[in-house]
Design an enzyme around this catalytic site. Structure first.
Site, PDB file in Angstrom:
ATOM      1  N   CYS A 171      -4.465  -1.287  -1.838  1.00 12.77           N
ATOM      2  CA  CYS A 171      -4.575   0.162  -1.990  1.00 12.77           C
ATOM      3  C   CYS A 171      -5.624   0.416  -3.061  1.00 12.77           C
ATOM      4  O   CYS A 171      -5.464  -0.043  -4.206  1.00 12.77           O
ATOM      5  CB  CYS A 171      -3.211   0.713  -2.416  1.00 12.77           C
ATOM      6  SG  CYS A 171      -3.231   2.469  -2.834  1.00 12.77           S
TER       7      CYS A 171
ATOM      8  N   HIS B  81      -7.866   2.801   3.828  1.00 15.12           N
ATOM      9  CA  HIS B  81      -7.838   3.561   5.086  1.00 15.12           C
ATOM     10  C   HIS B  81      -9.237   3.663   5.713  1.00 15.12           C
ATOM     11  O   HIS B  81      -9.373   3.874   6.908  1.00 15.12           O
ATOM     12  CB  HIS B  81      -7.342   4.988   4.850  1.00 15.12           C
ATOM     13  CG  HIS B  81      -5.856   5.115   4.765  1.00 15.12           C
ATOM     14  ND1 HIS B  81      -5.127   4.641   3.706  1.00 15.12           N
ATOM     15  CD2 HIS B  81      -4.962   5.672   5.612  1.00 15.12           C
ATOM     16  CE1 HIS B  81      -3.850   4.909   3.900  1.00 15.12           C
ATOM     17  NE2 HIS B  81      -3.719   5.536   5.057  1.00 15.12           N
TER      18      HIS B  81
ATOM     19  N   ASP C  20       0.869  -1.180   0.000  1.00 18.93           N
ATOM     20  CA  ASP C  20       0.000   0.000   0.000  1.00 18.93           C
ATOM     21  C   ASP C  20       0.900   1.222   0.000  1.00 18.93           C
ATOM     22  O   ASP C  20       2.108   1.126   0.231  1.00 18.93           O
ATOM     23  CB  ASP C  20      -0.912   0.004   1.248  1.00 18.93           C
ATOM     24  CG  ASP C  20      -1.820   1.232   1.308  1.00 18.93           C
ATOM     25  OD1 ASP C  20      -2.337   1.635   0.250  1.00 18.93           O
ATOM     26  OD2 ASP C  20      -1.978   1.820   2.393  1.00 18.93           O
ATOM     27  N   SER C  21       0.296   2.380  -0.222  1.00 19.83           N
ATOM     28  CA  SER C  21       1.052   3.623  -0.154  1.00 19.83           C
ATOM     29  C   SER C  21       1.525   3.892   1.282  1.00 19.83           C
ATOM     30  O   SER C  21       2.453   4.660   1.492  1.00 19.83           O
ATOM     31  CB  SER C  21       0.178   4.776  -0.621  1.00 19.83           C
ATOM     32  OG  SER C  21      -1.009   4.799   0.145  1.00 19.83           O
TER      33      SER C  21
ATOM     34  N   GLU D 252      -4.602   8.517   9.376  1.00 18.44           N
ATOM     35  CA  GLU D 252      -3.167   8.338   9.661  1.00 18.44           C
ATOM     36  C   GLU D 252      -2.766   9.065  10.951  1.00 18.44           C
ATOM     37  O   GLU D 252      -1.793   8.702  11.599  1.00 18.44           O
ATOM     38  CB  GLU D 252      -2.313   8.838   8.482  1.00 18.44           C
ATOM     39  CG  GLU D 252      -2.509   8.006   7.232  1.00 18.44           C
ATOM     40  CD  GLU D 252      -1.273   7.239   6.766  1.00 18.44           C
ATOM     41  OE1 GLU D 252      -0.161   7.622   7.147  1.00 18.44           O
ATOM     42  OE2 GLU D 252      -1.451   6.252   6.023  1.00 18.44           O
TER      43      GLU D 252
ATOM     44  N   CYS E 129     -11.206   2.768  -0.232  1.00 20.59           N
ATOM     45  CA  CYS E 129      -9.813   3.081   0.086  1.00 20.59           C
ATOM     46  C   CYS E 129      -9.526   2.293   1.353  1.00 20.59           C
ATOM     47  O   CYS E 129     -10.367   2.268   2.271  1.00 20.59           O
ATOM     48  CB  CYS E 129      -9.666   4.580   0.338  1.00 20.59           C
ATOM     49  SG  CYS E 129      -8.141   5.040   1.169  1.00 20.59           S
TER      50      CYS E 129
HETATM   51  N1  DGL Z   1      -4.675   3.352   1.060  1.00 18.99           N
HETATM   52  C1  DGL Z   1      -4.810   4.198  -0.110  1.00 18.99           C
HETATM   53  C2  DGL Z   1      -6.003   3.702  -0.925  1.00 18.99           C
HETATM   54  O1  DGL Z   1      -6.541   2.649  -0.607  1.00 18.99           O
HETATM   55  C3  DGL Z   1      -5.066   5.642   0.219  1.00 18.99           C
HETATM   56  C4  DGL Z   1      -3.918   6.474   0.676  1.00 18.99           C
HETATM   57  C5  DGL Z   1      -3.279   7.292  -0.396  1.00 18.99           C
HETATM   58  O2  DGL Z   1      -3.854   8.267  -0.892  1.00 18.99           O
HETATM   59  O3  DGL Z   1      -2.161   6.932  -0.723  1.00 18.99           O
HETATM   60  O4  DGL Z   1      -6.416   4.331  -1.860  1.00 18.99           O
END
Ligand code: DGL
Length: 268
Positions: free
Chosen positions: A73, A188, A10-11, A152, A186
């Site tokens: 992600c 998150h 993931d990012s 975060e 997403c």
């Molecule tokens: N976890 C990333 C997603 O699922 C979001 C975070 C980001 O913008 O890098 O899109």
């Protein structure tokens, strides 16, 4: 019996919502996780940059001899071209298709919502995946970029007034409509699903992209006869491209428990 680890990336920290579910359903599997914390967020960047970063993340996991690659992600899953992901040597899944399938199975009204980063919503990938299954579905996408830094930074409690206010504003367009299913597109966002659920009420089913993706990955490995047949708890190795300390501290929010396994720094 295949001892190679499952590769997840993931990012940043969001992909840990997939790891949490994987640890529940496949506790004996080894996992290598890469969080590109030095370059998060991806969701506010342009398509070409996201694709370039994703390819580097995948190469990093391949270097660790993974047996499967999970793009945990929403942004990468939405933007990475199928021509690339379908030619990887390892089985691959992102979060878009598992979440779209789950939403299509749940909706009664055919009106499905998608919350994602700006890049995810711009890509239209969820809508495309949903309409492949339900051609007449109505899909409402809402970009929620502020959710990423809020999560975060730990603004995640059910009674957090800042996150609640932001969520109320984002969700305005779908309140009082016939939408009955909402994809948290997403990785998150499942962390704040209680806040989102409180605002929308019980009539809207929430689709947790972390949960659905872990289940799809397990089914794929089982189908390919690639599951590890072991009684030992799996090894977990985490790699990040920024501070180990910050990652270790914040990972608890996503995993719902202290991180176990090694955490190492990867320099690009
Ligand atoms: N976890 C990333 C997603 O699922 C979001 C975070 C980001 O913008 O890098 O899109």
């Amino acid at each position: 019996m295949n001892q190679q680890p499952i590769g997840v990336f993931d990012s940043g920290l969001g992909g840990l919502t997939v790891v949490k579910e994987l640890m529940k359903i496949l506790p004996h599997e080894n996992i290598v996780y890469f969080g590109d914390t030095g370059r998060v967020p991806y969701g506010t960047r342009g398509k070409e940059t996201i694709i370039e970063y994703a390819k580097q993340d995948i190469q990093f996991l391949q270097h660790h001899q993974v047996k499967m690659i999970i793009a945990a992600c929403g942004t990468v899953s939405a933007v990475l071209p199928k021509e690339y992901s379908s030619h990887l040597q390892q089985p691959y899944t992102g979060v878009v298709i598992p979440s779209a399938q789950a939403a299509c199975a749940k909706t009664k009204t055919g009106h499905i919502g998608v919350l994602g980063t700006s890049a995810t919503i711009r890509s239209g990938a969820y809508g495309k995946a949903i309409r492949t299954i339900l051609p007449k579905a109505v899909v409402t996408g809402i970009a929620c970029p502020l959710f990423v830094p809020l999560v975060e930074n730990g603004y995640i409690n059910r009674d957090n007034q800042v996150t609640r206010m932001v969520a109320e504003d984002y969700l305005k367009p779908i309140i009082g409509t016939d939408l009955d299913t909402l994809i948290l597109g997403c990785t998150h966002f499942p962390i704040i699903k209680e806040i989102i659920g409180d605002i929308l009420g019980k009539g809207v089913k929430l689709i947790d992209s972390g949960y659905e993706t872990a289940r799809t990955a397990a089914a794929m490995l089982s189908r390919e006869n690639m599951l590890l047949n072991s009684e030992q708890p799996g090894n977990r190795s985490f790699y990040v491209s920024d501070s180990i300390e910050t990652f270790t501290e914040n990972a608890t929010i996503f995993l719902n428990e202290e991180i176990t396994g090694s955490v190492e720094h990867h320099v690009w």
